[in-house]
Design an enzyme around this catalytic site. Structure first.
Site, PDB file in Angstrom:
ATOM      1  N   TRP A  31       0.833  -1.208   0.000  1.00 32.95           N
ATOM      2  CA  TRP A  31       0.000   0.000   0.000  1.00 32.95           C
ATOM      3  C   TRP A  31       0.866   1.257   0.000  1.00 32.95           C
ATOM      4  O   TRP A  31       0.553   2.234  -0.677  1.00 32.95           O
ATOM      5  CB  TRP A  31      -0.991  -0.015   1.160  1.00 32.95           C
ATOM      6  CG  TRP A  31      -2.011  -1.083   0.963  1.00 32.95           C
ATOM      7  CD1 TRP A  31      -2.138  -2.248   1.673  1.00 32.95           C
ATOM      8  CD2 TRP A  31      -3.034  -1.140  -0.061  1.00 32.95           C
ATOM      9  NE1 TRP A  31      -3.154  -3.008   1.170  1.00 32.95           N
ATOM     10  CE2 TRP A  31      -3.721  -2.362   0.110  1.00 32.95           C
ATOM     11  CE3 TRP A  31      -3.408  -0.293  -1.094  1.00 32.95           C
ATOM     12  CZ2 TRP A  31      -4.785  -2.738  -0.727  1.00 32.95           C
ATOM     13  CZ3 TRP A  31      -4.464  -0.667  -1.924  1.00 32.95           C
ATOM     14  CH2 TRP A  31      -5.134  -1.873  -1.730  1.00 32.95           C
ATOM     15  N   ASP A  40      -1.223   6.541   6.382  1.00 29.99           N
ATOM     16  CA  ASP A  40      -2.351   5.744   5.896  1.00 29.99           C
ATOM     17  C   ASP A  40      -2.670   4.694   6.969  1.00 29.99           C
ATOM     18  O   ASP A  40      -2.035   3.651   7.040  1.00 29.99           O
ATOM     19  CB  ASP A  40      -1.982   5.071   4.571  1.00 29.99           C
ATOM     20  CG  ASP A  40      -3.055   4.079   4.110  1.00 29.99           C
ATOM     21  OD1 ASP A  40      -4.093   3.948   4.791  1.00 29.99           O
ATOM     22  OD2 ASP A  40      -2.840   3.433   3.054  1.00 29.99           O
ATOM     23  N   LYS A  98     -12.641  -1.442   7.401  1.00 29.48           N
ATOM     24  CA  LYS A  98     -12.026  -2.370   8.345  1.00 29.48           C
ATOM     25  C   LYS A  98     -12.535  -2.061   9.755  1.00 29.48           C
ATOM     26  O   LYS A  98     -13.377  -2.783  10.281  1.00 29.48           O
ATOM     27  CB  LYS A  98     -10.502  -2.296   8.267  1.00 29.48           C
ATOM     28  CG  LYS A  98      -9.974  -2.765   6.891  1.00 29.48           C
ATOM     29  CD  LYS A  98      -9.005  -1.812   6.353  1.00 29.48           C
ATOM     30  CE  LYS A  98      -8.387  -2.091   5.018  1.00 29.48           C
ATOM     31  NZ  LYS A  98      -8.693  -3.224   4.213  1.00 29.48           N
TER      32      LYS A  98
HETATM   33  N1  PMP Z   1      -4.268   1.373   2.363  1.00 25.93           N
HETATM   34  C1  PMP Z   1      -4.312   0.261   3.109  1.00 25.93           C
HETATM   35  C2  PMP Z   1      -3.336   0.091   4.227  1.00 25.93           C
HETATM   36  C3  PMP Z   1      -5.275  -0.721   2.825  1.00 25.93           C
HETATM   37  O1  PMP Z   1      -5.325  -1.832   3.563  1.00 25.93           O
HETATM   38  C4  PMP Z   1      -6.184  -0.519   1.771  1.00 25.93           C
HETATM   39  C5  PMP Z   1      -7.282  -1.499   1.435  1.00 25.93           C
HETATM   40  N2  PMP Z   1      -7.097  -2.791   1.790  1.00 25.93           N
HETATM   41  C6  PMP Z   1      -6.079   0.644   1.004  1.00 25.93           C
HETATM   42  C7  PMP Z   1      -5.118   1.578   1.335  1.00 25.93           C
HETATM   43  C8  PMP Z   1      -7.015   0.932  -0.124  1.00 25.93           C
HETATM   44  O2  PMP Z   1      -8.216   1.331   0.430  1.00 25.93           O
HETATM   45  P1  PMP Z   1      -9.507   1.721  -0.394  1.00 25.93           P
HETATM   46  O3  PMP Z   1     -10.004   0.462  -1.010  1.00 25.93           O
HETATM   47  O4  PMP Z   1     -10.403   2.295   0.654  1.00 25.93           O
HETATM   48  O5  PMP Z   1      -9.114   2.731  -1.403  1.00 25.93           O
END
Ligand code: PMP
Length: 359
Positions: A102, A171, A195
């Site tokens: 991520w 994040d 989550k």
């Molecule tokens: N950052 C992290 C740490 C994640 O776990 C996730 C989704 N699993 C995301 C970003 C992406 O999130 P979204 O689908 O809400 O854009």
């Protein structure tokens, strides 16, 4: 009714009490004769809900007064673009610490808008550790430092907050609200909801007010944090149902005793699951012990040929969504706030039995 223990990484489990409130409220919210999805977001009842959600969240995380709490749409991924667009001018340098997939994605998005320096990158060991802070190669004058306190896929979590003078952008999608944090250490915290907050469709951003002034003037309205700050996040029609559920989850968290109490339960849950993995020759987790995630616990079986059987039998036992991310393989148990200690106990018991029969 039969509910499973849901170990999904996201969309993830919601507390049963919250689901029961939703079921009860659904056809007739607060005597309106309508569901919450059908009322005006500018009506008194919904405006009160929004104010309560913010107040409860502020109370839970002890958000200082000089921070704004925003609820945009677009998920964490949109924030990966909004961070550079709101904090830099073209040509500015920014630092990214990449400890998983991520963080890598966030850096890739920022690269479209400014000069990204990868201050540290843990891909050399498959994202199973966090490089020493002293080894990071930070820029002379970065507009901010971005990192991912919990990497959801490899299950790697920081046990410290990075230092330095530049604003920290974090994040926290997969560990927000899992324990107490000191918000004043951060410039910006963002998190997708699906989550520990509620359904996908709403996003949480906590931003220090002085940083709201740095947005690029040509940003689209909906890509500008200040638009949300100036309108109580009602700059356009908000995701009202997701917001309503988030409000219920915040109240549920408060009822559980707040962040210190939740943090203690999460510590116990993850400690016992890692202890079970470490005590066995059949299961293993490759992450360095000091940065194992309390939220996402990946593990592999000694014989990958048994993965299918493990998944089939665990599902029959009422343990859902244990399949690991395709980039890592094996299993992953995501044990967010709504996954009870009893669910973790059931998983540990199942793992022991499976090992006995197949190990
Ligand atoms: N950052 C992290 C740490 C994640 O776990 C996730 C989704 N699993 C995301 C970003 C992406 O999130 P979204 O689908 O809400 O854009």
């Amino acid at each position: 009714m039969s509910r499973v223990h849901n170990f999904s990484a996201g969309p993830a489990a919601l507390p049963l009490e919250v689901l029961e409130t939703i079921r009860n409220d659904l056809p007739d919210w607060l005597g309106s004769g309508m569901s919450v999805m059908e009322v005006s977001h500018r009506g008194k009842d919904f405006v009160e809900l929004a104010a309560r959600a913010e107040a409860t969240l502020r109370d839970l995380l002890k958000v200082p007064d000089d921070y704004s709490v925003l609820f945009p749409q677009g998920g964490a991924t949109m924030q990966m673009a909004m961070a550079p667009l709101n904090l830099t001018a073209q040509g500015d340098a920014v630092d990214y610490v990449v400890t998983g997939s991520w963080g890598k994605k966030a850096a890739g998005e920022a690269r479209k808008f400014c000069n990204v320096n990868i201050a540290s990158d843990a891909s050399d060991r498959n994202f199973t550790y966090i490089p020493e802070e002293l080894s990071w190669q930070r820029s002379e004058q970065a507009a901010y430092l971005h990192y991912t306190p919990n990497e959801t896929i490899a299950g790697v979590e920081f046990n410290f907050v990075p230092g330095g003078d530049v604003p920290l952008v974090a994040d926290m999608s997969s560990n927000i609200l899992s324990r107490a944090i000191d918000v004043s250490r951060f410039g910006v915290i963002y998190a997708g909801a699906q989550k520990n907050i509620g359904p996908a469709g709403i996003t949480l951003v906590i931003v220090r007010n002085e940083l709201l002034e740095r947005a690029r003037p040509d940003n689209p309205h909906l890509m500008t944090w200040k638009s949300y700050a100036d309108s109580d996040s009602m700059t356009n029609t908000p995701p009202t149902f997701a917001w309503y559920v988030a409000d219920l989850v915040f109240q549920w968290l408060k009822g559980q005793g707040g962040m210190d109490a939740i943090g203690a339960v999460n510590q116990r849950k993850s400690d016992k699951l890692y202890a079970a993995i470490d005590a066995s020759d059949f299961y293993s987790n490759p992450v360095a012990i000091d940065c194992r995630s309390r939220m996402n616990v990946p593990f592999i079986l000694a014989d990958a040929a048994l993965d299918g059987k493990f998944l089939e039998e665990s599902a029959v036992a009422g343990l859902a969504n244990l399949k690991g991310h395709r980039s890592v393989g094996g299993m992953r148990a995501s044990i967010y706030n709504a996954v009870s200690e009893e669910a973790v106990d059931a998983l540990i018991a199942f793992m022991a039995e499976f090992e006995k029969v197949n190990g």
